[in-house]
Design a protein around this motif. Structure first.
Motif, PDB file in Angstrom:
ATOM      1  N   ASP A 248      -9.987   1.744   5.140  1.00  0.00           N
ATOM      2  CA  ASP A 248      -8.931   2.581   4.564  1.00  0.00           C
ATOM      3  C   ASP A 248      -8.966   4.016   5.094  1.00  0.00           C
ATOM      4  O   ASP A 248      -8.109   4.829   4.745  1.00  0.00           O
ATOM      5  CB  ASP A 248      -8.972   2.556   3.035  1.00  0.00           C
ATOM      6  CG  ASP A 248     -10.253   3.080   2.432  1.00  0.00           C
ATOM      7  OD1 ASP A 248     -11.177   3.469   3.189  1.00  0.00           O
ATOM      8  OD2 ASP A 248     -10.362   3.081   1.180  1.00  0.00           O
TER       9      ASP A 248
ATOM     10  N   VAL B  46      -6.907  -4.836   0.433  1.00  0.00           N
ATOM     11  CA  VAL B  46      -7.272  -4.264  -0.868  1.00  0.00           C
ATOM     12  C   VAL B  46      -7.951  -5.318  -1.737  1.00  0.00           C
ATOM     13  O   VAL B  46      -8.953  -5.047  -2.412  1.00  0.00           O
ATOM     14  CB  VAL B  46      -6.033  -3.688  -1.571  1.00  0.00           C
ATOM     15  CG1 VAL B  46      -6.380  -3.243  -2.995  1.00  0.00           C
ATOM     16  CG2 VAL B  46      -5.467  -2.509  -0.783  1.00  0.00           C
TER      17      VAL B  46
ATOM     18  N   TYR C 238      -0.886  -1.939  -4.929  1.00  0.00           N
ATOM     19  CA  TYR C 238      -2.184  -2.095  -4.278  1.00  0.00           C
ATOM     20  C   TYR C 238      -2.643  -0.808  -3.606  1.00  0.00           C
ATOM     21  O   TYR C 238      -3.857  -0.560  -3.493  1.00  0.00           O
ATOM     22  CB  TYR C 238      -2.147  -3.251  -3.279  1.00  0.00           C
ATOM     23  CG  TYR C 238      -2.141  -4.606  -3.951  1.00  0.00           C
ATOM     24  CD1 TYR C 238      -3.312  -5.170  -4.437  1.00  0.00           C
ATOM     25  CD2 TYR C 238      -0.959  -5.317  -4.117  1.00  0.00           C
ATOM     26  CE1 TYR C 238      -3.315  -6.412  -5.058  1.00  0.00           C
ATOM     27  CE2 TYR C 238      -0.937  -6.564  -4.743  1.00  0.00           C
ATOM     28  CZ  TYR C 238      -2.120  -7.112  -5.212  1.00  0.00           C
ATOM     29  OH  TYR C 238      -2.108  -8.334  -5.840  1.00  0.00           O
TER      30      TYR C 238
ATOM     31  N   THR D 293      -7.839   1.290 -11.536  1.00  0.00           N
ATOM     32  CA  THR D 293      -7.942   0.270 -10.480  1.00  0.00           C
ATOM     33  C   THR D 293      -7.589  -1.100 -11.026  1.00  0.00           C
ATOM     34  O   THR D 293      -6.779  -1.835 -10.448  1.00  0.00           O
ATOM     35  CB  THR D 293      -9.368   0.240  -9.899  1.00  0.00           C
ATOM     36  OG1 THR D 293      -9.700   1.517  -9.391  1.00  0.00           O
ATOM     37  CG2 THR D 293      -9.475  -0.795  -8.792  1.00  0.00           C
TER      38      THR D 293
ATOM     39  N   ILE E 143       0.809  -1.215   0.000  1.00  0.00           N
ATOM     40  CA  ILE E 143       0.000   0.000   0.000  1.00  0.00           C
ATOM     41  C   ILE E 143       0.841   1.262   0.000  1.00  0.00           C
ATOM     42  O   ILE E 143       0.557   2.211  -0.733  1.00  0.00           O
ATOM     43  CB  ILE E 143      -0.963  -0.002   1.208  1.00  0.00           C
ATOM     44  CG1 ILE E 143      -2.149  -0.920   0.924  1.00  0.00           C
ATOM     45  CG2 ILE E 143      -1.472   1.413   1.506  1.00  0.00           C
ATOM     46  CD1 ILE E 143      -3.168  -0.991   2.047  1.00  0.00           C
TER      47      ILE E 143
ATOM     48  N   ARG F 127     -11.416   3.797  -4.626  1.00  0.00           N
ATOM     49  CA  ARG F 127     -12.196   4.699  -3.779  1.00  0.00           C
ATOM     50  C   ARG F 127     -12.739   5.865  -4.597  1.00  0.00           C
ATOM     51  O   ARG F 127     -13.898   6.258  -4.449  1.00  0.00           O
ATOM     52  CB  ARG F 127     -11.322   5.217  -2.628  1.00  0.00           C
ATOM     53  CG  ARG F 127     -11.983   6.221  -1.705  1.00  0.00           C
ATOM     54  CD  ARG F 127     -13.198   5.659  -1.002  1.00  0.00           C
ATOM     55  NE  ARG F 127     -12.867   4.531  -0.126  1.00  0.00           N
ATOM     56  CZ  ARG F 127     -13.777   3.777   0.472  1.00  0.00           C
ATOM     57  NH1 ARG F 127     -15.062   4.042   0.298  1.00  0.00           N
ATOM     58  NH2 ARG F 127     -13.414   2.759   1.245  1.00  0.00           N
TER      59      ARG F 127
ATOM     60  N   GLN G 155      -6.217   0.950  -4.457  1.00  0.00           N
ATOM     61  CA  GLN G 155      -7.207   1.309  -3.445  1.00  0.00           C
ATOM     62  C   GLN G 155      -7.673   2.752  -3.611  1.00  0.00           C
ATOM     63  O   GLN G 155      -8.867   3.053  -3.483  1.00  0.00           O
ATOM     64  CB  GLN G 155      -6.622   1.100  -2.044  1.00  0.00           C
ATOM     65  CG  GLN G 155      -7.625   1.289  -0.918  1.00  0.00           C
ATOM     66  CD  GLN G 155      -8.704   0.210  -0.878  1.00  0.00           C
ATOM     67  OE1 GLN G 155      -8.576  -0.822  -1.540  1.00  0.00           O
ATOM     68  NE2 GLN G 155      -9.747   0.425  -0.110  1.00  0.00           N
TER      69      GLN G 155
ATOM     70  N   ASP H 287     -11.497  -5.803  -0.716  1.00  0.00           N
ATOM     71  CA  ASP H 287     -12.341  -4.726  -1.245  1.00  0.00           C
ATOM     72  C   ASP H 287     -12.685  -4.953  -2.708  1.00  0.00           C
ATOM     73  O   ASP H 287     -13.789  -4.612  -3.161  1.00  0.00           O
ATOM     74  CB  ASP H 287     -11.630  -3.383  -1.090  1.00  0.00           C
ATOM     75  CG  ASP H 287     -11.896  -2.750   0.269  1.00  0.00           C
ATOM     76  OD1 ASP H 287     -12.369  -3.464   1.171  1.00  0.00           O
ATOM     77  OD2 ASP H 287     -11.618  -1.546   0.433  1.00  0.00           O
ATOM     78  N   GLN H 288     -11.772  -5.524  -3.458  1.00  0.00           N
ATOM     79  CA  GLN H 288     -12.024  -5.794  -4.870  1.00  0.00           C
ATOM     80  C   GLN H 288     -13.056  -6.894  -5.076  1.00  0.00           C
ATOM     81  O   GLN H 288     -13.855  -6.834  -6.011  1.00  0.00           O
ATOM     82  CB  GLN H 288     -10.708  -6.211  -5.561  1.00  0.00           C
ATOM     83  CG  GLN H 288      -9.711  -5.098  -5.731  1.00  0.00           C
ATOM     84  CD  GLN H 288     -10.224  -4.011  -6.652  1.00  0.00           C
ATOM     85  OE1 GLN H 288     -10.614  -4.271  -7.787  1.00  0.00           O
ATOM     86  NE2 GLN H 288     -10.235  -2.787  -6.160  1.00  0.00           N
TER      87      GLN H 288
END
Length: 405
Positions: free
Chosen positions: A399, A386, A318, A340, A313, A326, A322, A389-390
């Motif tokens: 996040d 991440v 990644y 993304t 991150i 977002r 993210q 979330d996908q």
């Protein structure tokens, strides 16, 4: 096919975290045990089973035991303030039954004094300084059920605003800036624009304060003038790699518009905080500016232009995914969905280390040394979150600990 690959990656990440988390010595959300617990809770929700959540509970219990045994490192990134944020978050998301109003006030005075000491030293750093503590106190202000605690946190947050104002300097009435030390080795003083350690995090905390009625009047001018200062360094040269420099020197005007595509330093962190500031201020022109910056950054996909080396991150694939994800949820702009997808695939392509955790290693230092890491900011915990979330159908806001939401 990509879904299958991502789900296999989650299995690998879970197994490594389960076997390695006890080696982590610190408690913070970004670089410690409490952040690692977030993966287990969200993975449990994704799978709709209890097993992983039980591991998460064990991790939080272990954190509390460490404090009882004398652990006292305070910061948001690495220490007790970060653990406090996670405990509050887990209670709000109904992952665990915990009375944050009973548990967390035990550490409030210590964290408050740590924050004031950092303000006195001019250390407003989000990860390792005063803003991190302020971020914790704002979370508690929002979520406490106690009138007495809410009043206490409100007083603390008013002091945060005063301290930020006292640390600031003005170029003119409409441009406010804050100086910081870019390196503990050289002690070089700069005006840092970054989200991780600089003024974008100040915009972040001021925005989040401005969203609460008691703080609007005291934050509005400070927030707007900080935004104006940063925007004054927006490049109009199409040949510049980045829209903003990472830092502004205090001794000369030799600006470098070549920041990488990353959460920590560069246009992504600046732009996403400008976007949320624009929403809070109801500033349509600033929204347009933020989207324009992000669209420019979305085009920087080759390795030479993006300067992305690893996957995690902080400054890797990644983290980029993210932020763009977002912003796609925020705006519906197709370029952000495409970005993304690109950065998720780029992250998968970087899982090439045979001795790495799930194929991943973190690249550190100028010498580009590679090492295994489990934590949220620089390791596989963040990668796993991440990916969840996908793949998931539910909305998350973990996040926010990175000021991405």
């Amino acid at each position: 096919m990509q879904k299958d690959i991502l789900e296999k990656k989650l299995i690998q990440i879970h197994r490594i975290i389960e076997s390695k988390y006890q080696q982590e010595k610190h408690l913070g959300v970004l670089a410690g045990l409490s952040g690692i617990s977030l993966f287990q809770f969200y993975y449990s929700k994704y799978l709709d089973i209890e097993t992983n959540a039980d591991i998460g509970v064990d991790i939080i219990s272990n954190c509390i035991e460490k404090i009882n045994d004398g652990y006292n490192y305070p910061t948001f990134c690495t220490g007790i303030a970060g653990l406090g944020w996670v405990c509050d978050h887990l209670e709000q998301e109904k992952f665990i039954e915990i009375d944050a109003d009973e548990l967390l006030p035990e550490v409030d005075d210590y964290l408050y004094q740590s924050m004031i000491n950092d303000f006195k030293k001019g250390n407003y750093d989000f990860l390792h300084g005063a803003i991190g503590y302020a971020f914790y106190f704002l979370q508690r202000y929002k979520n406490t059920n106690s009138k007495e605690l809410k009043e206490k946190y409100q007083v603390i947050l008013f002091e945060v605003i005063d301290q930020l104002k006292n640390l600031s300097t003005n170029e003119d009435e409409n441009k406010t800036k804050w100086i910081s030390t870019i390196s503990s080795e050289t002690e070089e003083k700069v005006y840092n624009l970054s989200l991780s350690h600089g003024m974008s995090s100040i915009i972040g905390i001021l925005t989040k304060l401005y969203e609460h009625e008691p703080f609007k009047d005291k934050t509005e001018h400070l927030l707007k003038s900080a935004i104006h200062y940063i925007l004054s360094f927006r490049s109009s040269n199409k040949n510049d790699l980045s829209v903003f420099p990472s830092t502004i020197p205090t001794t000369n005007n030799d600006l470098s518009y070549n920041s990488r595509v990353a959460w920590c330093y560069g246009d992504l962190g600046v732009a996403i905080r400008l976007w949320f500031a624009a929403k809070a201020l109801n500033d349509e022109a600033l929204k347009t500016t933020a989207i324009s910056i992000l669209k420019h950054t979305a085009l920087r996909t080759n390795a030479e232009d993006s300067m992305v080396i690893d996957a995690a991150i902080c400054h890797g694939s990644y983290g980029n995914a993210q932020i763009f994800n977002r912003m796609y949820k925020e705006t519906g702009v197709k370029e952000f969905k495409d970005a993304t997808d690109f950065w998720i695939q780029d992250g998968l392509d970087k899982a090439v280390h045979e001795d790495g955790y799930a194929g991943y290693k973190q690249c550190i230092g100028k010498d580009r040394e590679w090492q295994n890491e489990t934590n949220l900011l620089e390791g596989i915990t963040g990668i796993g979150l991440v990916i969840i979330d996908q793949l998931s159908s539910f909305e998350t806001n973990w996040d926010e600990c990175l000021m991405i939401s």
